[in-house]
Design a protein around this motif. Structure first.
Motif, mmCIF file in Angstrom:
data_model
loop_
_atom_site.group_PDB
_atom_site.id
_atom_site.type_symbol
_atom_site.label_atom_id
_atom_site.label_comp_id
_atom_site.label_asym_id
_atom_site.label_seq_id
_atom_site.Cartn_x
_atom_site.Cartn_y
_atom_site.Cartn_z
ATOM 1 N N PHE A 38 0.835 -1.202 0.000
ATOM 2 C CA PHE A 38 0.000 0.000 0.000
ATOM 3 C C PHE A 38 0.871 1.253 0.000
ATOM 4 C CE2 PHE A 38 -2.356 3.216 2.541
ATOM 5 C CZ PHE A 38 -3.410 3.412 1.667
ATOM 6 N N ASP A 39 0.623 2.134 -0.935
ATOM 7 C CA ASP A 39 1.335 3.414 -1.043
ATOM 8 C C ASP A 39 0.291 4.514 -1.026
ATOM 9 O OD1 ASP A 39 2.658 5.731 -1.837
ATOM 10 O OD2 ASP A 39 3.803 4.754 -3.421
ATOM 11 N N ILE A 40 0.135 5.156 0.120
ATOM 12 C CA ILE A 40 -0.924 6.146 0.278
ATOM 13 C C ILE A 40 -0.768 7.319 -0.684
ATOM 14 C CG2 ILE A 40 0.138 7.507 2.136
ATOM 15 C CD1 ILE A 40 -2.769 7.489 3.405
ATOM 16 N N THR A 41 0.465 7.674 -1.022
ATOM 17 C CA THR A 41 0.682 8.770 -1.964
ATOM 18 C C THR A 41 0.149 8.401 -3.341
ATOM 19 O OG1 THR A 41 2.612 9.553 -0.745
ATOM 20 C CG2 THR A 41 2.413 10.245 -3.038
ATOM 21 N N LEU A 42 0.517 7.236 -3.821
ATOM 22 C CA LEU A 42 0.068 6.796 -5.137
ATOM 23 C C LEU A 42 -1.451 6.626 -5.181
ATOM 24 C CD1 LEU A 42 0.812 5.869 -7.996
ATOM 25 C CD2 LEU A 42 1.072 3.568 -7.069
ATOM 26 N N THR A 60 -3.669 8.057 -3.323
ATOM 27 C CA THR A 60 -4.313 9.366 -3.228
ATOM 28 C C THR A 60 -4.262 10.115 -4.546
ATOM 29 O OG1 THR A 60 -3.783 9.545 -0.875
ATOM 30 C CG2 THR A 60 -4.302 11.590 -2.032
ATOM 31 N N LEU A 61 -3.093 10.190 -5.150
ATOM 32 C CA LEU A 61 -2.959 10.973 -6.380
ATOM 33 C C LEU A 61 -3.731 10.349 -7.540
ATOM 34 C CD1 LEU A 61 0.781 12.063 -6.100
ATOM 35 C CD2 LEU A 61 -1.267 13.383 -5.516
ATOM 36 N N LYS A 62 -3.632 9.045 -7.710
ATOM 37 C CA LYS A 62 -4.383 8.370 -8.778
ATOM 38 C C LYS A 62 -5.881 8.403 -8.474
ATOM 39 C CE LYS A 62 -1.110 6.473 -11.418
ATOM 40 N NZ LYS A 62 -0.999 6.557 -12.856
ATOM 41 N N GLY A 63 -6.225 8.128 -7.230
ATOM 42 C CA GLY A 63 -7.635 8.137 -6.840
ATOM 43 C C GLY A 63 -8.270 9.504 -7.000
ATOM 44 N N HIS A 64 -7.542 10.540 -6.650
ATOM 45 C CA HIS A 64 -8.039 11.908 -6.799
ATOM 46 C C HIS A 64 -8.346 12.199 -8.268
ATOM 47 C CE1 HIS A 64 -7.865 16.344 -6.912
ATOM 48 N NE2 HIS A 64 -8.214 16.290 -5.638
ATOM 49 N N LEU A 65 -7.469 11.755 -9.172
ATOM 50 C CA LEU A 65 -7.719 11.953 -10.605
ATOM 51 C C LEU A 65 -8.995 11.233 -11.054
ATOM 52 C CD1 LEU A 65 -4.129 11.553 -12.107
ATOM 53 C CD2 LEU A 65 -5.527 13.630 -12.104
ATOM 54 N N LEU A 66 -9.176 10.007 -10.595
ATOM 55 C CA LEU A 66 -10.374 9.255 -10.963
ATOM 56 C C LEU A 66 -11.639 9.895 -10.397
ATOM 57 C CD1 LEU A 66 -8.967 5.648 -10.460
ATOM 58 C CD2 LEU A 66 -9.455 6.787 -12.632
ATOM 59 N N VAL A 67 -11.559 10.350 -9.165
ATOM 60 C CA VAL A 67 -12.703 11.035 -8.549
ATOM 61 C C VAL A 67 -13.014 12.311 -9.315
ATOM 62 C CG1 VAL A 67 -13.413 12.321 -6.485
ATOM 63 C CG2 VAL A 67 -12.471 10.021 -6.247
ATOM 64 N N ARG A 92 -8.024 17.980 0.444
ATOM 65 C CA ARG A 92 -7.000 18.478 1.378
ATOM 66 C C ARG A 92 -5.811 17.523 1.433
ATOM 67 N NH1 ARG A 92 -11.533 20.514 3.697
ATOM 68 N NH2 ARG A 92 -12.047 18.738 4.994
ATOM 69 N N ILE A 93 -6.076 16.222 1.399
ATOM 70 C CA ILE A 93 -4.989 15.241 1.403
ATOM 71 C C ILE A 93 -4.151 15.401 0.141
ATOM 72 C CG2 ILE A 93 -4.402 12.788 1.348
ATOM 73 C CD1 ILE A 93 -7.066 12.271 2.823
ATOM 74 N N ARG A 94 -4.813 15.472 -1.001
ATOM 75 C CA ARG A 94 -4.109 15.621 -2.270
ATOM 76 C C ARG A 94 -3.277 16.897 -2.295
ATOM 77 N NH1 ARG A 94 -3.535 19.577 -5.981
ATOM 78 N NH2 ARG A 94 -2.871 18.736 -7.940
ATOM 79 N N ASN A 95 -3.841 18.001 -1.820
ATOM 80 C CA ASN A 95 -3.099 19.264 -1.793
ATOM 81 C C ASN A 95 -1.912 19.195 -0.854
ATOM 82 O OD1 ASN A 95 -4.764 20.397 -3.699
ATOM 83 N ND2 ASN A 95 -6.042 21.464 -2.210
ATOM 84 N N SER A 96 -2.081 18.503 0.247
ATOM 85 C CA SER A 96 -0.981 18.330 1.187
ATOM 86 C C SER A 96 0.185 17.589 0.520
ATOM 87 C CB SER A 96 -1.471 17.559 2.415
ATOM 88 O OG SER A 96 -0.412 17.243 3.270
ATOM 89 N N LEU A 97 -0.139 16.539 -0.219
ATOM 90 C CA LEU A 97 0.903 15.765 -0.904
ATOM 91 C C LEU A 97 1.544 16.547 -2.047
ATOM 92 C CD1 LEU A 97 -0.849 12.285 -1.120
ATOM 93 C CD2 LEU A 97 1.192 12.847 0.211
ATOM 94 N N SER A 98 0.751 17.339 -2.729
ATOM 95 C CA SER A 98 1.238 18.033 -3.926
ATOM 96 C C SER A 98 2.003 19.313 -3.630
ATOM 97 C CB SER A 98 0.054 18.380 -4.835
ATOM 98 O OG SER A 98 -0.573 17.215 -5.272
ATOM 99 N N ASN A 104 -7.420 -0.967 3.723
ATOM 100 C CA ASN A 104 -8.789 -1.409 3.459
ATOM 101 C C ASN A 104 -9.784 -0.263 3.617
ATOM 102 O OD1 ASN A 104 -7.871 -4.013 3.004
ATOM 103 N ND2 ASN A 104 -8.214 -4.648 5.104
ATOM 104 N N ARG A 105 -9.614 0.511 4.648
ATOM 105 C CA ARG A 105 -10.508 1.652 4.888
ATOM 106 C C ARG A 105 -10.351 2.690 3.777
ATOM 107 N NH1 ARG A 105 -9.301 4.135 10.405
ATOM 108 N NH2 ARG A 105 -11.267 5.228 10.057
ATOM 109 N N TYR A 106 -9.104 2.973 3.405
ATOM 110 C CA TYR A 106 -8.820 3.996 2.402
ATOM 111 C C TYR A 106 -9.347 3.561 1.032
ATOM 112 C CZ TYR A 106 -6.092 8.197 1.199
ATOM 113 O OH TYR A 106 -5.702 9.457 0.839
#
Length: 142
Positions: free
Chosen positions: A5-9, A11-18, A73-79, A113-115
């Motif tokens: 699990f890579d939370i950064t990956l 988040t960034l890929k998931g954010h694009l799909l969302v 907010r998570i995505r912006n924090s990472l970016s 699993n939650r994420y």
């Protein structure tokens, strides 16, 4: 894709799909979506347009809009930051709001699993709303 699990990956890929689903939903409620397609509209502004259109009333305190804003907010924090001391808090807020909105994930379960469950639920929610909007069922009753 990495095996662990890579939370950064995620988040960034998931954010694009969302965001793709937000676009479909937003364009689906417009009489002339081409006007918007020519513009660069931030995730946050898209979310505000959709929240203004659909409102929060029907969700009885379980708004998916709040979970989507937390994801942003998570995505912006990472970016925008190398290290953000608030990152873990943003993740916890996203999970809490997603679970409250109806993701069905176990609050005591493993992070991955939650994420993943929160992303899956939000994608399903947005895809269903986008299909209804594209079919002309507006406003979509959630």
């Amino acid at each position: 894709m990495p095996k662990e699990f890579d939370i950064t990956l995620v988040t960034l890929k998931g954010h694009l799909l969302v965001e793709e689903q937000l676009d479909k939903l937003l364009y689906g409620i417009c009489q002339e979506p081409e006007v918007l397609k020519k513009e660069r509209i931030s995730f946050d502004l898209k979310l505000k347009f959709l929240r203004a259109y659909y409102g929060d009333g029907q969700f009885a305190g379980r708004s998916p809009w709040a979970a989507l804003a937390a994801l942003n907010r998570i995505r912006n924090s990472l970016s925008h930051r190398v290290e953000d001391p608030k990152f873990d808090g943003y993740v916890a807020e996203f999970l809490r709001l997603s679970e409250r909105a109806g993701s069905g994930t176990d609050p005591d379960g493993q992070l991955e699993n939650r994420y993943g469950g929160a992303f899956g639920w939000l994608m399903g929610f947005l895809a269903g709303a986008a299909c209804a909007a594209e079919a002309g069922n507006q406003p979509f009753a959630f």
